[in-house]
Motif scaffolding. Structure first.
Motif, PDB file in Angstrom:
ATOM      1  N   LYS A 176       0.839  -1.201   0.000  1.00 11.59           N
ATOM      2  CA  LYS A 176       0.000   0.000   0.000  1.00 11.59           C
ATOM      3  C   LYS A 176       0.876   1.255   0.000  1.00 11.59           C
ATOM      4  N   GLN A 177       1.939   1.251   0.797  1.00  9.40           N
ATOM      5  CA  GLN A 177       2.819   2.422   0.842  1.00  9.40           C
ATOM      6  C   GLN A 177       3.518   2.653  -0.484  1.00  9.40           C
ATOM      7  N   ALA A 178       3.924   1.572  -1.146  1.00  7.67           N
ATOM      8  CA  ALA A 178       4.572   1.723  -2.451  1.00  7.67           C
ATOM      9  C   ALA A 178       3.600   2.313  -3.469  1.00  7.67           C
ATOM     10  N   ASN A 179       2.361   1.862  -3.432  1.00  8.26           N
ATOM     11  CA  ASN A 179       1.350   2.421  -4.342  1.00  8.26           C
ATOM     12  C   ASN A 179       1.088   3.894  -4.037  1.00  8.26           C
ATOM     13  N   LYS A 180       1.098   4.247  -2.760  1.00  9.15           N
ATOM     14  CA  LYS A 180       0.903   5.640  -2.381  1.00  9.15           C
ATOM     15  C   LYS A 180       2.086   6.500  -2.822  1.00  9.15           C
ATOM     16  N   HIS A 181       3.282   5.965  -2.736  1.00  6.15           N
ATOM     17  CA  HIS A 181       4.452   6.692  -3.226  1.00  6.15           C
ATOM     18  C   HIS A 181       4.320   6.968  -4.724  1.00  6.15           C
ATOM     19  N   ASP A 182       3.846   5.963  -5.477  1.00  5.62           N
ATOM     20  CA  ASP A 182       3.645   6.160  -6.921  1.00  5.62           C
ATOM     21  C   ASP A 182       2.651   7.283  -7.183  1.00  5.62           C
ATOM     22  N   LEU A 183       1.544   7.283  -6.444  1.00  6.18           N
ATOM     23  CA  LEU A 183       0.540   8.325  -6.652  1.00  6.18           C
ATOM     24  C   LEU A 183       1.073   9.688  -6.212  1.00  6.18           C
ATOM     25  N   ALA A 184       1.845   9.717  -5.133  1.00  7.36           N
ATOM     26  CA  ALA A 184       2.442  10.977  -4.684  1.00  7.36           C
ATOM     27  C   ALA A 184       3.378  11.538  -5.749  1.00  7.36           C
ATOM     28  N   THR A 185       4.103  10.663  -6.426  1.00  8.12           N
ATOM     29  CA  THR A 185       4.979  11.090  -7.519  1.00  8.12           C
ATOM     30  C   THR A 185       4.159  11.688  -8.659  1.00  8.12           C
ATOM     31  N   TYR A 186       3.036  11.045  -8.972  1.00 10.43           N
ATOM     32  CA  TYR A 186       2.137  11.563 -10.016  1.00 10.43           C
ATOM     33  C   TYR A 186       1.617  12.947  -9.628  1.00 10.43           C
ATOM     34  N   ILE A 187       1.201  13.104  -8.379  1.00  7.33           N
ATOM     35  CA  ILE A 187       0.664  14.383  -7.908  1.00  7.33           C
ATOM     36  C   ILE A 187       1.721  15.482  -7.991  1.00  7.33           C
ATOM     37  N   GLN A 188       2.931  15.153  -7.614  1.00  9.71           N
ATOM     38  CA  GLN A 188       4.011  16.140  -7.690  1.00  9.71           C
ATOM     39  C   GLN A 188       4.243  16.570  -9.136  1.00  9.71           C
ATOM     40  N   ALA A 189       4.201  15.581 -10.044  1.00 15.78           N
ATOM     41  CA  ALA A 189       4.480  15.881 -11.447  1.00 15.78           C
ATOM     42  C   ALA A 189       3.352  16.661 -12.109  1.00 15.78           C
ATOM     43  N   HIS A 190       2.101  16.366 -11.748  1.00 13.10           N
ATOM     44  CA  HIS A 190       0.962  16.940 -12.458  1.00 13.10           C
ATOM     45  C   HIS A 190       0.289  18.097 -11.714  1.00 13.10           C
ATOM     46  N   ASN A 191       0.457  18.146 -10.402  1.00 13.24           N
ATOM     47  CA  ASN A 191      -0.180  19.212  -9.624  1.00 13.24           C
ATOM     48  C   ASN A 191       0.830  20.132  -8.947  1.00 13.24           C
ATOM     49  N   GLY A 192       2.077  19.704  -8.903  1.00 11.35           N
ATOM     50  CA  GLY A 192       3.087  20.514  -8.233  1.00 11.35           C
ATOM     51  C   GLY A 192       2.898  20.582  -6.739  1.00 11.35           C
ATOM     52  N   ILE A 193       2.234  19.600  -6.163  1.00  8.78           N
ATOM     53  CA  ILE A 193       1.956  19.565  -4.720  1.00  8.78           C
ATOM     54  C   ILE A 193       2.677  18.367  -4.116  1.00  8.78           C
ATOM     55  N   THR A 194       3.391  18.614  -3.034  1.00  7.71           N
ATOM     56  CA  THR A 194       4.072  17.534  -2.332  1.00  7.71           C
ATOM     57  C   THR A 194       3.158  16.985  -1.248  1.00  7.71           C
ATOM     58  N   VAL A 195       2.863  15.686  -1.341  1.00 11.53           N
ATOM     59  CA  VAL A 195       2.014  15.055  -0.322  1.00 11.53           C
ATOM     60  C   VAL A 195       2.815  13.960   0.366  1.00 11.53           C
ATOM     61  N   ASP A 196       2.425  13.682   1.604  1.00 12.82           N
ATOM     62  CA  ASP A 196       3.136  12.707   2.430  1.00 12.82           C
ATOM     63  C   ASP A 196       2.490  11.332   2.264  1.00 12.82           C
TER      64      ASP A 196
END
Length: 847
Positions: free
Chosen positions: A534-554
């Motif tokens: 689950k954490q690895a999948n969340k890291h992948d989505l966090a990477t997507y968010i950073q790339a597409h929204n410019g927002i850093t999420v934990d």
């Protein structure tokens, strides 16, 4: 400078089988398709060229199964499900076909050996946005399951040139861009111009007596449109069955008017082409009910008429009489959009093929089954009689005739009940006259089903109560399901590998086998692996968010997600009220110890639905404030993921911790996002609405965060003159939230920006956000407490996945096949070239 991939293979090792599945044969086929289909060599080829070459390579391997399936159905005259749907939200096909062929890993290795990356090629595929949301996605899941269960089927719909719009954001507002999904070609479809048919529109009718003195009607149309079918293969999971999705494209019978051209009317020379092709030009968003009525009605009769004519062609090609139409085909109406099929089949049988009315009606009412997908009266389609008659003059006559016989049937069972006659009539006579399509579907079908237990119950008690009293034997429930192939195997490979290692891979076809996971709940090492995935999948989505929204999420924060069509009844703004509540608490006490959360939203608002667009603006405006407040830090983040579609969904569901299913009870027919989330281990916070009820029953109340009024309580509260102002005045936290919105704290000081939304909540609050607010806040506190206990949370997550077996679309389709369609499965054996050669010889001799 980037070097071209190393596209060399050893030709000596290539197999003779053109569609073989070895690594070397796949590589050779890939190169052949790059050269001979794309016309490119590596130094000139783009990543999209490589994708197309790979897609054609995979399609070639579908074709033998596809042709073998069609040949078997033809030889056996197999009873076939014709699934009529105005929407098919299929999602990208390449990855799904690799999974179903069982060659994903092999193709990945072949592509890597050629110096390319499979993920990059998968990302090149344009998603065909041929649906608004759940209805079209359900249809896609059902096609997958029908093929997997070896049920002969044809999906029929429209090949929209432009699909559902692509969503962008400008200053936090939704903006719409054209979805040009066909601009670079579609490798999965094969056009069938030789099976084109003609569809009539407008004009007038003439009555006459035929040579035998029988009363007949001739329709003289104003316009004739040609429908050309495009076929897409739908492969079952690791079997030979490959069914067909047949989508119709509108064309003019003659594309160019030389007479007009020669007289100098250059625009008129192509006017018919432009007018005809508009029918399949664009998918119309489904929430804006006031516009585009003529276009939607024209689209519906277009694809329905094309499809029924195609079924008759198949019937006659198999040398079966038209009297056996209902034995050869069972036609499923996916909501009211294809309901005009009842009148159209009658027209084809009576007018075009000379069958007597009574026999035609017997065939028709034994051919159709109707799935209702809504509890919202405004979504039960009605067409103004005047408009209907202008576009479909013959169909209006047929509807009147059906209605005449039907109301006699009602009077016979319920004499002296004028109110019932008015309610059940196919024509709404109250004010402007309308044709009621749901009523037509109910009268003309042999089965009527809802899509969740509560939904079906409410149909019988309320929306279709009169029809239930007249035809109780027609009604049944078929709870929706989703395919685990796309939404687990393809979307969540990490979890798939863990499941396969733990319980074997039979769950992919028998989702109830996930129950075996329950024995692993007490295994600490298994729970650790579950958490890590689950954490690895969340890291992948966090990477997507950073790339597409410019927002850093934990990624360590709780991922709290609601993705679905934006609509007031789905109550995205209730989730926003919770966010502002937490924000207010932090502002009042910056040292408050809260569970960190990342709130994720996604979904499209219909272009003309201004309140839904304002909800998106509310989400993005709250995000701007919360995400940039130093007092909040990383404890709260709010993200709106633009252009939510199937491709993006495949990133979201595996990463979710909490699934928000918060519609007002009694409004959501079923929902399928709730199932996709839970299958991937997300816990649900939700009301007793739609399939939430059955999910809660399956996973256990202790593994579900319940809040809110029941459907019965909603009805009682509304009947007692619900006053949202009382809830606002009596709840300090709710009042503070609304007051800050009113003051412009989340709109740059502009108190008017969200006034329409605030006024609607304070004045009438149709969907009872205020009534459910406190219960929702309390349920969210329980969520926070549970997430802090990691071991408890992981156990709950595992049990959610383990107990989701009921919600496979395979189970849904098995029930449809057994209870409604009576369609036995048909085993497909691959047809070799020698057999095909014999068949060609026989067919030529017959001709």
């Amino acid at each position: 400078m980037q070097t071209a991939p190393k596209l060399q293979i050893e030709t000596a090792r290539v197999e003779d089988d053109r569609t073989g599945l070895s690594i070397e044969t796949l590589k050779r086929a890939f190169l052949d398709n790059l050269f001979y289909i794309q016309g490119k060599f590596p130094r000139l080829a783009t990543q999209h060229d490589y994708y197309m070459a790979l897609a054609y390579t995979v399609r070639d391997r579908l074709l033998q199964r596809w042709i073998s399936t069609a040949a078997t159905y033809t030889e056996q005259s197999s009873r076939t499900v014709a699934y009529l749907s105005a929407e098919f939200l299929m999602g990208p096909q390449l990855g799904n076909n690799l999974i179903n062929l069982g060659i994903y890993d092999r193709v990945q290795q072949a592509i890597e050996e050629l110096g390319l990356n499979l993920d990059t090629l998968l990302d090149q595929e344009e998603e065909p946005g041929l649906g608004n949301g759940g209805l079209g996605r359900l249809a896609a899941c059902y096609l997958d399951s029908m093929a997997t269960l070896e049920i002969p089927s044809l999906g029929y719909g429209i090949r929209y040139e432009f699909g559902i719009f692509k969503q962008g954001l400008q200053n936090g507002w939704q903006v719409e861009f054209t979805d040009k999904w066909l601009r670079l070609g579609n490798p999965w479809e094969i056009p069938r111009p030789d099976w084109a048919v003609q569809v009539k529109l407008g004009g007038y009718t003439e009555a006459y007596l035929d040579a035998n003195g029988h009363y007949r009607v001739r329709w003289i149309p104003r316009q004739v449109v040609k429908g050309v079918p495009y076929d897409t293969p739908i492969l079952g999971y690791q079997i030979n069955t490959c069914n067909t999705l047949r989508l119709w494209s509108a064309q003019a019978p003659e594309s160019f008017d030389f007479e007009a051209f020669n007289s100098g009317d250059y625009l008129g020379a192509v006017q018919e082409k432009i007018s005809s092709e508009n029918l399949s030009k664009v998918l119309y968003p489904n929430d804006n009910v006031s516009q585009g009525k003529q276009l939607r009605l024209a689209q519906q009769i277009f694809f329905v008429s094309c499809s029924l004519q195609d079924m008759i062609r198949i019937l006659l090609r198999q040398k079966l009489p038209l009297s056996e139409f209902s034995q050869k085909f069972t036609v499923q109406l996916n909501d009211t959009h294809p309901a005009i099929a009842v009148a159209e089949l009658m027209r084809l049988l009576v007018d075009e093929h000379g069958i007597a009315w009574d026999q035609a009606w017997d065939i028709t009412r034994n051919s159709f089954a109707y799935t209702n997908h809504t509890l919202m009266p405004e979504a039960l389609e009605r067409w103004p009689v005047e408009m209907f008659g202008q576009m479909l003059p013959r169909h209006l006559e047929i509807v009147y005739e059906i209605n005449h016989h039907f109301l006699d049937e009602v009077r016979a069972k319920f004499p002296d009940d004028g109110d019932r006659i008015r309610r059940m009539s196919l024509i709404d006579e109250s004010g402007e006259r309308f044709v009621r399509m749901a009523n037509l579907a109910c009268v003309g079908s042999y089965a009527i089903n809802g899509v969740a237990a509560l939904h079906t119950e409410l149909l019988q008690k309320d929306v279709l109560h009169d029809f239930y009293q007249l035809y109780p034997e027609k009604f049944n429930n078929k709870t929706n399901g989703v395919t685990p192939r796309r939404f687990m195997v393809l979307s969540n490979p990490r979890l798939t590998h863990l499941l396969n290692d733990t319980i074997g891979d039979s769950w992919v076809q028998h989702l109830d086998h996930l129950q075996k996971l329950e024995t692993s709940v007490e295994d600490a090492s298994f729970r650790q692996r579950w958490w890590e995935i689950k954490q690895a999948n969340k890291h992948d989505l966090a990477t997507y968010i950073q790339a597409h929204n410019g927002i850093t999420v934990d990624p360590e924060s709780l991922f709290d997600i609601q993705v679905k069509r934006i609509h007031e009844y789905k109550r995205q703004h209730l989730m926003v009220l919770h966010i502002i509540t937490l924000y207010n608490r932090l502002k009042a006490n910056p040292n408050l110890d809260i569970t960190p959360r990342t709130f994720l939203f996604g979904g499209k608002a219909a272009p003309g639905y201004m309140m839904a667009k304002l909800i998106i603006k509310l989400i993005t405006s709250v995000a701007d404030v919360v995400n940039n407040d130093p007092a909040v830090g990383d404890r709260l983040k709010v993200v709106f993921l633009k252009n939510f579609n199937v491709k993006l969904a495949q990133h979201i569901y595996p990463a979710a911790d909490l699934s928000e299913q918060v519609s007002m009870a009694g409004k959501e027919a079923s929902g399928t996002g709730n199932m996709k989330f839970a299958m991937n281990g997300a816990l649900t916070i939700g009301t007793l609405d739609g399939a939430n009820i059955e999910i809660r029953e399956e996973v256990g109340p202790e593994n579900f965060f319940l809040f809110g009024l029941t459907a019965a309580e909603v009805k009682a509260l509304k009947a007692s003159s619900y006053n949202p102002w009382n809830y606002y005045q009596s709840n300090p936290e709710l009042k503070e939230v609304i007051d800050r919105l009113k003051a412009g704290d989340f709109s740059g000081g502009n108190p008017d920006l969200f006034r329409p939304l605030i006024d609607s909540l304070l004045s009438w609050d149709n969907y009872l956000l205020f009534a459910d607010y406190q219960s929702y806040i309390e349920a969210q506190e329980k969520v926070s407490q549970a997430y802090r206990d990691r071991d408890r949370w992981v156990r709950m997550s595992i049990l959610n996945t383990a107990r989701m077996g009921k919600f496979s679309s395979d189970r849904s389709i098995a029930e449809y096949a057994a209870d409604i369609w009576q369609t036995p499965s048909v085993k497909i054996e691959l047809t070799d070239n020698a057999r095909l050669s014999r068949n060609i010889t026989q067919d030529v001799q017959l001709q």
